[in-house]
Design a protein around this motif. Structure first.
Motif, PDB file in Angstrom:
ATOM      1  N   GLU A 120       1.118  -1.249  -0.276  1.00  0.00           N
ATOM      2  CA  GLU A 120       0.414   0.074   0.046  1.00  0.00           C
ATOM      3  C   GLU A 120       0.919   0.952   0.454  1.00  0.00           C
ATOM      4  O   GLU A 120       2.005   1.342   1.129  1.00  0.00           O
ATOM      5  N   TRP A 121       0.584   2.201  -1.039  1.00  0.00           N
ATOM      6  CA  TRP A 121       1.430   3.507  -0.906  1.00  0.00           C
ATOM      7  C   TRP A 121       0.728   4.500  -0.550  1.00  0.00           C
ATOM      8  O   TRP A 121      -0.514   4.848  -0.849  1.00  0.00           O
ATOM      9  N   ASP A 122       1.264   5.296   0.635  1.00  0.00           N
ATOM     10  CA  ASP A 122       0.358   6.845   0.750  1.00  0.00           C
ATOM     11  C   ASP A 122       1.949   7.991   0.093  1.00  0.00           C
ATOM     12  O   ASP A 122       2.996   7.553   0.426  1.00  0.00           O
ATOM     13  N   LEU A 123       1.277   8.363  -0.755  1.00  0.00           N
ATOM     14  CA  LEU A 123       2.036   9.510  -1.507  1.00  0.00           C
ATOM     15  C   LEU A 123       1.981  11.237  -0.230  1.00  0.00           C
ATOM     16  O   LEU A 123       3.760  11.657  -0.114  1.00  0.00           O
ATOM     17  N   ARG A 124       1.470  10.563   0.545  1.00  0.00           N
ATOM     18  CA  ARG A 124       1.506  12.350   1.843  1.00  0.00           C
ATOM     19  C   ARG A 124       2.414  12.166   2.269  1.00  0.00           C
ATOM     20  O   ARG A 124       2.779  12.619   2.456  1.00  0.00           O
ATOM     21  N   THR A 125       2.297  11.184   2.946  1.00  0.00           N
ATOM     22  CA  THR A 125       3.467  10.446   3.429  1.00  0.00           C
ATOM     23  C   THR A 125       4.559   9.618   2.982  1.00  0.00           C
ATOM     24  O   THR A 125       5.842   9.755   3.707  1.00  0.00           O
ATOM     25  N   GLN A 126       4.339   9.420   2.062  1.00  0.00           N
ATOM     26  CA  GLN A 126       5.453   8.209   1.486  1.00  0.00           C
ATOM     27  C   GLN A 126       6.147   7.899   1.994  1.00  0.00           C
ATOM     28  O   GLN A 126       7.675   6.806   2.012  1.00  0.00           O
ATOM     29  N   ILE A 127       4.607   6.846   3.061  1.00  0.00           N
ATOM     30  CA  ILE A 127       5.155   5.522   2.922  1.00  0.00           C
ATOM     31  C   ILE A 127       4.429   4.476   2.400  1.00  0.00           C
ATOM     32  O   ILE A 127       3.608   4.614   1.849  1.00  0.00           O
ATOM     33  N   ASN A 128       5.464   3.309   1.722  1.00  0.00           N
ATOM     34  CA  ASN A 128       5.560   2.415   2.063  1.00  0.00           C
ATOM     35  C   ASN A 128       4.920   0.964   2.352  1.00  0.00           C
ATOM     36  O   ASN A 128       6.001   1.260   3.160  1.00  0.00           O
ATOM     37  N   THR A 129       3.571   0.618   2.112  1.00  0.00           N
ATOM     38  CA  THR A 129       4.035  -0.210   3.982  1.00  0.00           C
ATOM     39  C   THR A 129       2.714  -1.512   3.420  1.00  0.00           C
ATOM     40  O   THR A 129       2.676  -2.141   2.307  1.00  0.00           O
ATOM     41  N   MET A 130       3.750  -2.814   3.812  1.00  0.00           N
ATOM     42  CA  MET A 130       4.138  -4.044   2.684  1.00  0.00           C
ATOM     43  C   MET A 130       2.949  -5.046   4.540  1.00  0.00           C
ATOM     44  O   MET A 130       3.494  -4.635   5.288  1.00  0.00           O
ATOM     45  N   TYR A 131       2.168  -5.933   4.126  1.00  0.00           N
ATOM     46  CA  TYR A 131       1.155  -6.536   4.756  1.00  0.00           C
ATOM     47  C   TYR A 131       1.796  -7.478   4.544  1.00  0.00           C
ATOM     48  O   TYR A 131       2.048  -8.433   2.883  1.00  0.00           O
ATOM     49  N   ARG A 132       2.567  -8.507   5.499  1.00  0.00           N
ATOM     50  CA  ARG A 132       2.383 -10.154   4.741  1.00  0.00           C
ATOM     51  C   ARG A 132       1.519 -11.132   5.576  1.00  0.00           C
ATOM     52  O   ARG A 132       1.790 -11.086   6.706  1.00  0.00           O
ATOM     53  N   HIS A 133       1.495 -12.276   5.363  1.00  0.00           N
ATOM     54  CA  HIS A 133       0.956 -12.826   6.454  1.00  0.00           C
ATOM     55  C   HIS A 133       1.293 -14.244   5.574  1.00  0.00           C
ATOM     56  O   HIS A 133       1.683 -14.854   4.303  1.00  0.00           O
ATOM     57  N   TRP A 134       1.889 -14.895   6.450  1.00  0.00           N
ATOM     58  CA  TRP A 134       2.853 -15.911   6.713  1.00  0.00           C
ATOM     59  C   TRP A 134       1.914 -17.696   6.794  1.00  0.00           C
ATOM     60  O   TRP A 134       1.129 -17.886   8.023  1.00  0.00           O
ATOM     61  N   GLU A 135       1.941 -18.262   6.530  1.00  0.00           N
ATOM     62  CA  GLU A 135       1.451 -20.635   6.596  1.00  0.00           C
ATOM     63  C   GLU A 135       2.745 -20.630   7.261  1.00  0.00           C
ATOM     64  O   GLU A 135       4.275 -21.342   5.940  1.00  0.00           O
ATOM     65  N   LEU A 136       2.917 -20.976   8.118  1.00  0.00           N
ATOM     66  CA  LEU A 136       4.456 -21.289   8.149  1.00  0.00           C
ATOM     67  C   LEU A 136       4.982 -22.939   8.242  1.00  0.00           C
ATOM     68  O   LEU A 136       3.552 -23.652   8.175  1.00  0.00           O
ATOM     69  N   PRO A 137       5.694 -23.901   8.519  1.00  0.00           N
ATOM     70  CA  PRO A 137       5.352 -24.906   8.875  1.00  0.00           C
ATOM     71  C   PRO A 137       4.909 -25.813   9.283  1.00  0.00           C
ATOM     72  O   PRO A 137       4.669 -26.559   9.578  1.00  0.00           O
ATOM     73  N   SER A 138       4.725 -25.615  10.726  1.00  0.00           N
ATOM     74  CA  SER A 138       4.150 -26.043  12.058  1.00  0.00           C
ATOM     75  C   SER A 138       2.482 -25.694  11.516  1.00  0.00           C
ATOM     76  O   SER A 138       1.391 -26.788  12.461  1.00  0.00           O
ATOM     77  N   GLY A 139       2.337 -25.395  10.827  1.00  0.00           N
ATOM     78  CA  GLY A 139       0.374 -25.080  10.523  1.00  0.00           C
ATOM     79  C   GLY A 139      -0.082 -23.404  11.336  1.00  0.00           C
ATOM     80  O   GLY A 139      -1.038 -23.563  10.997  1.00  0.00           O
ATOM     81  N   ASP A 140       0.888 -22.783  11.434  1.00  0.00           N
ATOM     82  CA  ASP A 140       1.053 -21.491  12.091  1.00  0.00           C
ATOM     83  C   ASP A 140       0.167 -20.978  11.368  1.00  0.00           C
ATOM     84  O   ASP A 140       1.519 -20.626  10.615  1.00  0.00           O
ATOM     85  N   GLU A 141      -0.401 -19.472  11.759  1.00  0.00           N
ATOM     86  CA  GLU A 141       0.180 -18.977  10.672  1.00  0.00           C
ATOM     87  C   GLU A 141      -0.039 -16.836  11.409  1.00  0.00           C
ATOM     88  O   GLU A 141      -0.274 -16.986  12.777  1.00  0.00           O
ATOM     89  N   ALA A 142       0.729 -16.575  10.658  1.00  0.00           N
ATOM     90  CA  ALA A 142       1.149 -15.390  11.154  1.00  0.00           C
ATOM     91  C   ALA A 142       1.025 -13.941  10.364  1.00  0.00           C
ATOM     92  O   ALA A 142       1.079 -13.579   9.154  1.00  0.00           O
ATOM     93  N   ARG A 143       1.084 -12.711  10.718  1.00  0.00           N
ATOM     94  CA  ARG A 143       1.095 -11.633  10.181  1.00  0.00           C
ATOM     95  C   ARG A 143       1.493 -10.428  10.424  1.00  0.00           C
ATOM     96  O   ARG A 143       1.959 -10.043  11.852  1.00  0.00           O
TER      97      ARG A 143
END
Length: 248
Positions: free
Chosen positions: A176-199
């Protein structure tokens, strides 16, 4: 400016790899930044003997640089520094904020790699970070930065497989890009080998090339090159900036 402890806690909480420094080491293990840095030092400051790395994380790049140079590393996050001291006890790694820390040393090379500068989001903080770089630069010192110079504006998610010590993980990434603040936000969704998930959610400030020229010059450095590809091109989203200290 928020306190060191509060900001470090936020940065750590927002990034899975910072919450798990051993996983960070495994995922970010190629040492490419250290290799580029060594090449730049050989080209522009072959007589260099000392290096300070701001935002050194777990010290993986510093470990490579320390094969040739006398090195000091500084990082904001106590968890990363604790891991670095256990994993690489031979290194001199300290807790500190690149906007305010003063080691009372002037070095031949000042580095800030791995997009560490991008975690400073406001103009005042960026000015302070560059003042820190200058405060640790000896005569003719080299400054090497790796930072975002253009946003990732693609909004559709992409997925990739990431090798971890526990096996392959799947990570889905959306930007996601916010031109006003020049902040690029990266959202990640992890599916881990254990079967757990993380964001997690990583917010990085983009400094366009002319902005980098401004901050580098204002701190007393002269830009020598800026590139993101081996042939010297500049297209983004991340680039290396190499500059020489002209004061002192």
């Amino acid at each position: 400016m928020t306190s060191l402890n509060t900001e470090a806690e936020y940065v750590e909480a927002s990034n899975l790899l910072y919450r798990d420094p051993a996983l960070y080491d495994a995922v970010q293990s190629d040492g490419a930044s250290a290799g580029v840095c060594r090449t730049l030092i050989e080209a522009y400051r072959p007589d260099a003997r000392t290096v300070v790395d701001f935002g050194c994380g777990t010290g993986r790049d510093l470990e490579i640089l320390a094969e040739r140079f006398e090195c000091v590393g500084v990082d904001l996050q106590p968890g990363m520094v604790d891991h670095a001291r256990r994993a690489r006890p031979e290194l001199d790694i300290r807790i500190g904020d690149m906007r305010s820390v003063r080691l009372r040393k002037r070095m031949d090379v000042v580095t800030c790699l791995g997009n560490s500068l991008a975690y400073v989001h406001d103009n005042e903080g960026i000015d302070l970070a560059f003042a820190t770089f200058a405060a640790h630069a000896g005569p003719g010192a080299l400054l090497v930065l790796c930072s975002p110079v253009a946003p990732i504006t693609r909004t559709e998610p992409i997925s990739a497989t990431v090798d971890t010590p526990m096996g392959p993980a799947t990570v889905t990434i959306r930007h996601e890009w916010d031109l006003r603040t020049q902040i690029n936000t990266m959202y990640r969704h992890w599916e881990l080998p254990s079967g757990d998930e993380a964001r997690d959610e990583i917010r990085r400030r983009v400094l366009f090339p002319r902005e980098l020229d401004h901050y580098v010059g204002g701190a007393g450095f002269e830009v020598l090159d800026m590139f993101d590809s081996p042939g010297g091109g500049l297209a983004g989203p991340t680039a290396y900036t190499v500059a020489r200290y002209t004061r002192g």
